[in-house]
Structures are given as structure tokens and as C-alpha cells.
Design an enzyme around this catalytic site. Sequence first.
Site, PDB file in Angstrom:
ATOM      1  N   ASP A   7       4.389 -10.041  -4.798  1.00  0.00           N
ATOM      2  CA  ASP A   7       4.039  -8.859  -4.073  1.00  0.00           C
ATOM      3  C   ASP A   7       4.781  -7.867  -4.888  1.00  0.00           C
ATOM      4  O   ASP A   7       5.705  -8.307  -5.739  1.00  0.00           O
ATOM      5  CB  ASP A   7       4.774  -8.901  -2.669  1.00  0.00           C
ATOM      6  CG  ASP A   7       4.294  -7.842  -1.834  1.00  0.00           C
ATOM      7  OD1 ASP A   7       3.623  -6.883  -2.447  1.00  0.00           O
ATOM      8  OD2 ASP A   7       4.293  -7.856  -0.419  1.00  0.00           O
TER       9      ASP A   7
HETATM   10  C1  BGC Z   1       2.572  -4.856   0.268  1.00  0.00           C
HETATM   11  C2  BGC Z   1       1.385  -5.410  -0.145  1.00  0.00           C
HETATM   12  C3  BGC Z   1       0.481  -4.434  -1.143  1.00  0.00           C
HETATM   13  C4  BGC Z   1       1.399  -4.083  -2.395  1.00  0.00           C
HETATM   14  C5  BGC Z   1       0.469  -3.064  -3.330  1.00  0.00           C
HETATM   15  C6  BGC Z   1       3.415  -4.160  -1.130  1.00  0.00           C
HETATM   16  O1  BGC Z   1       4.315  -3.373  -0.358  1.00  0.00           O
HETATM   17  O2  BGC Z   1       3.408  -5.848   0.928  1.00  0.00           O
HETATM   18  O3  BGC Z   1       0.580  -6.149   0.860  1.00  0.00           O
HETATM   19  O4  BGC Z   1      -0.358  -5.265  -1.720  1.00  0.00           O
HETATM   20  O5  BGC Z   1       2.604  -3.357  -2.142  1.00  0.00           O
HETATM   21  O6  BGC Z   1       0.316  -1.854  -2.701  1.00  0.00           O
END
Ligand code: BGC
Length: 802
Positions: A238
Site C-alpha cells: 500500500d
Molecule cells: C490506500 C489505498 C490506495 C493508495 C493509493 C492508500 O492510502 O490505502 O487503498 O490505493 O493509498 O492512493
Amino acid sequence: MTDLAPGVTQQALDIASRLTRAEKVRLTSGSDFWHSEPLEREGVTAFMLTDGPHGLRKQTGETDHVGLNSSVPATCFPTASALGATWDTELLEEVGHALGRECRAEEVGVLLGPGLNIKRHPGGGRSFEYFSEDPLVSGKAAAALVRGIQAEGVGACLKHFAANNQESNRMRVDTIVDERTLREIYLTGFEIAVTEAQPWTVMCAYNLVNGVHAGEHRELLTTILRDEWGFDGLVMTDWIATHDRAAGIHAGLDLEMPSSHGAWDKAVDDAVDAGTLSGTDLDVACARVITLALKVAAERASCTAVDVEAAHDAHHALARRVAAAGATLLTNDGTLPLAPAGRLALIGAFAETPRFQGGGSALVNPTRLDTVLETLTARLGNGGEVAYSPGYDAATGEATDAQLAEALATAEGADAVVLMVGLPLSYESEGYDRDHLQIPPAHTRLIQALTARHDRVVVVNVGGAPVEMPWAGAPNAILQAYLGGQAGGGAITDILVGDAEPGGRLAESFPVSVTDLASHANFASHPTQVQYRETLYVGYRFHDTFSVPARFSFGHGLSYTSFEVGEAKVTGRGHDRKVTVPVTNTGERAGSTVVQVYVHDVESTLHRPEQELRGFVKVRLEPGQTADAVVALGERAWAVWDTAAHGWVVEPGEFEIRVGLSSTDIRSRTTVRLAKGGEVTATVSPASALATDTEFAALLGRALPEPRPLFPFHYDSTIADLSQTAGGRLLEKILVGQVMKAFGGNDEDTAETRQMMEAFMRHMPLRALAMSSEGKVSLANLDRLIAVLNATALKARRSARG
Ligand code: BGC
């Protein structure tokens, strides 16, 4: 080099074999916020990965992962809670196609979704972004979306793997969960989506699982995901989740996102030198990145161009259909549908300023936006009148006495009142959890005042997650409209006047009170650890086993017509059975219903929920029509996870098959006896819905782990933790300011946006400083900073003690 590992092509392996160690290391991190590293010398182009689950969020200017900066216009579909409530995998596959086409038009290689974490607790800030409290519904919904997206030549990404079920301290909280619960509740949905739809990528969660960061969890990333389920795609972190990239690659991680601007490169290189990371593991990770880059490029070369304008028109219409298919009619005394005539009072600012999506990384810049006010007014045309009054402030949900009085005056003498209430944007978002399940007090006051004065009041509740509805008995009808996306306003109008049926059935229970729930005892309560002591008893599994009625049960939803479910017949042999049940539309309108098949284990060595959903099918029928609903049950319909044997086991004996229209509306029961199976190893059975210390330790198979202390500080300490010390408080202020600036905050942000941003920033671990500083803060600098903070805090503590 290696034999071909899963997810690696020979071509990619050949390219990887020509790279230097430094190039390989660099490839395992992104090149910027949204792209992989290109390898021009080898003709490998970068691919773009971008959010999000229910609409494309492609940023072309300033970048961020929390939905602050704008993105190209894209169709905003209903969010996952509404998608889950459709129980309609064909429709979701269509949504997947539409998402895929919009990605293709924007040259996006991988769409970062769907998210399919289990709604362990309805207060989870990202509940709107997830499908269900049940793994079967979650897994089937995710698989359908993945199939659609990938059929368009675009990769999907299952997230967040795994046991990521709260936002509070999400970047460092340690989920303590016993193996059986992990398998039966939290991993099953991922397993279904992986095995049925073969997603190109999986994203690891921020949190730890039983003491190990999800992105470094070899058992999850390799043993289970790849070896057991056969996943052959790429695993990424993530955003800013990396805690130790070398350990991640060793565990099965391939790509760190976004770029950490080299912050971890030396550590990965050193780990190979030291032998803690094998060169082969590094080769495989970088070959997987190359494999995906080549795949994205090949798909792009072979696909046809998308006519974006035509696509946006068609997708808006699809979004409207989907929003109606997920909108769930909770109560109705016959007031709905309304005749599209006479004088309708439309009360509630959400009618004019819709709540249609959730905050955070899933924020989409819609191509257009329907409102109930416009669409209802247009639908009534000259045949009727819509009298509108906002009644409250859309952003805060608060109301002045004058606003309330005006709303009541507007409703005076109306033929019917439609009142829109629900959760303002700041009530639910990625980054923080809700601390209660109520709608704003002013909304409740409007419900009370309007239902006291009128005998035809329809409440439309918007929001991405369950709310408590102590007032549920007062209105004549309640429509749970969820976050319906950009066409949600039109869909609500369609349902109000009967142009569309309310197609939704709850994929989550609406509790009477959040304090009823076993999961509530351990939710977002400790900063570094969360114990899943309710074990399997989440959602209806809790309500039905412990006889604690929900206000609205899992699977519930009314129709504009009525259905009769006949006697279920079971055919087949052994563990493969087929349930067939006739369903008749006994009303006067065409309509759909969801036939749900639950299995109850009559006698079990292990504690088991009273019943579990094992199959479902959405059935559409004309008035008077009868059709057979057919649901197949396989091995897993009966199986439990045997922790001692580390495997699924079917215990022979009697099972009751229950067919119904919700978990508490069972219409037909029949029993089967399974003669074959295996022996299950007995374990402790918690005496109540919440395991005691001793029971939980026995289920975990080890002593209860102590939560990691907040002091001394380390990489996972959050910016908020620094406030324990005077120097830390000052630093916290500076850092929050700086990081907010780095992520695009500016003076024009609203109070709600600032609140969201601050929550994000305060939960950021210190390691994020190095990763998001574009090389300005190295890990060595961070180590020094942490050492100074610890020394200062220790000194202060000593002198305080005298
Ligand atoms: C989230 C993800 C997301 C990523 C990119 C993170 O904070 O948990 O779900 O895809 O950011 O924006």
C-alpha cells in the site's frame, strides 16, 4: 537465475538476467507516485497504477494518496457498499468493463481496486469502500469486478491483504486473530477472488497480522497467496506502507509503491550481501515487475481506442442502473412508490448537494452529477410540483432553528414528504473511524418533527455504512440509498416514483446499537494492537448465533412486488449438492429478489456460527411468473478450518440447508446427511461471543501478545505518538505542517478537508518521513532523529521522577 517462478515470463527473466544489482533493486520500487520504473535500454516502459475501486482517479498534476488533489473526470460509480448490496455479479462485471474502458482511454495499466476487506465493525471509516460483512458476498463481488476490468486489458488489484479492518492507527496496528478466524472470515473473500478471477495484482495492507507487517508476511504473501491459491500476479505495498523492503521481498513482495526515492535501496542491497535476502528472491521480484510492464504494454498495443465521450454517456446510464440496483428499501407501508403528481415536499440539503462518494484515495472527479432535486423536478414536469427546503447544512449536517422552521413550513400541506438524511462527508472517510453510528442530531430532529406532522413521510438515508435508526418506526418508508455515485440522485428519483425497483439487499447487518456488537469491545481501542476476540462472530454470524436481533438483518430488503419461495430440494452426492427452489412473483409488478442459501451444522466438534451464507442468486421475475433458483454447494459449504491440521475439513453428519430472503427470513429448510469427511481436531469453544483471556490464548495457540509500547520511539511510531514528550510535541507540529504541505494542503481547504488530512498525518509512521521526503531525509537521518527523540524523552522522564 531461477526456474520460472509464478508470475514470471521467460522474456522477463531474460531481461532481468541482464540487469545490474542496482537496476534490479531500483525496479522493485516505483519511479514516482503512480508509475513503475521504466527500463529504456531493454524497451520496458513504465506502467501506471492508479485509484480507485469505483471510478478512475488519475492525477495529472500534484499527486497524493488521500484524495486531495484533483484528477481527470471519470465516471463515479456507487461505492462498494452499494455494489455489494446489488448481489448481482453480472451487473458488477459490467461495471468492471466500464472501469476498464476508462482506464484504457487514460492509458492506466492497473486500477487499484477492488477493496474487499470484511466489515468487522460498521464504524470502520472505509466501510463505504468494502462490500460486505460476509466473505462469500465480498469474494464474489470482487471477482466479478476483476473479471470485467481485466477483460478490457487492464489489471485489477485486490486490496488490502489482509485483516485490514479499521482506520485508526491503520499503518501500525497489529491485528491479533486466530488462524481459523483468519481463514474462515478474513481470507476467504480474497481466496474466492484470486481463484475465480486471477487478478493481475494484490496490494498488501498497512497493518501487521499477528506481529508481522502484512507486507513482510511470508505465510500470507507466499505460502497462502501463491503456493496455496495459485496467485501468479504481482504483489505491491500500500502507499508508503514499506517497513523493511528487503524483508518484504523475502516474504513475496514485488513492488514498493510509491517511489521512496531510493530510501530503501541500500538496505535491500545490503540484505543481499548479508544473505538475509536471496539474490533469487530479488530476481523474481524484479522479473515480476517486468512481466507486468510487458503485459500492460502488449494489451495497450492490441486494444482498440475508446470513444471517451460516448463511454461517459453510457457509463453514466450504467451508474444510474447500478445505484438503483444497490439501493435498499428497509421499510415501506405502501407509501412507495409515490405517484409522480401533486405537491411533493423535498427536504434535506443532500437533495441539492448530494453525498455520493466517500473521502480519501477513492475520491473521483465525476463527469457529471445528478441531484434528486433536479431529476425529481424534471420527472414530475408539469404534472406536479417539488417544493424544496434544505433543512440543514450539507457539509456539517447541522441546522439553525430558522432552517428547521423553513423545512416544516415547506412540508405543510404536501401530498408526501421526501426527507433526505444521512452521513455528511466528514463523518466517514479513509484515515479515521467513526466514533458513533448516529446521523447528525438535526437530521433526527427533522425526522421526528416531520413524521409527527405528516402521514406520508419517506426517509432516504445516504451514507456508506450502517447507522443506528432508533427512529425507524416513524417514517412510512426508509430507503437506504448508500453512496450512489454520480448518478445516485437520478436513481433515487427512479425508485421514489417507481420507474426503477429498489434492487438492493443488505450485505451488512444494521445493528440496533453499536454497543450490541461483540466486535465493539475491541475496535480501535488500543493504538498498537487490536484483538479479534469475537472470532467468527462478525455481522449476522454474531446476531444469529447469540440471538441479538439486528434492526435490519443481513440480506434484508423489500421490493415493490412480493415473492413466494417454495420448498427447497437438494440433489447431488457427497459434498457436491445442488439446491433448487421455486420462486414466484406474487405481486403486480416485475421485480427481483435475492435467494440466499445458508447452512447450519447440526452437530459440530468446533464452535460454529448458527448459520453461514453458502450461496445466493438474484432472480428477476414478471408478475405471476415462477422460476427455479438454483444454487450449487461444494466442499467449502460444509467445511471448517482445522487449525491443528492447517486445512479444511468436512465433518460428516447432518447439515440443515436454509433458504431465505434474509438471514432472519428463512422460507424453506431441508436436511442433508454427509457420510464422508474427516476428523476435526477439537479446540476451545469460547463460552460467549467474546473470548476470555484464557480462551483467546488457547485459540491463538500462544500466550496473549503484549501490545507494542508507545515508547521508546521506532519506525512505526506515529507522528501523534511524539506528543508524549515536550520536544516531540513541537516536532509534531512542525512535521504535521510540513507533511500536509507536501501532500498538497493549502489555505483554501475546508475545515472538513483539514480534519481528514490531519487524521491521515497524525497516523503516519515516522518511517514515512524518509519515504516521502524525496531523498531529503535518509533512513540514517531518521535513525538519528529517533535516537535524539528517545534520549530527550528519557532524560525528561528521569528528571520528572526526581
Ligand atoms: C490506500 C489505498 C490506495 C493508495 C493509493 C492508500 O492510502 O490505502 O487503498 O490505493 O493509498 O492512493
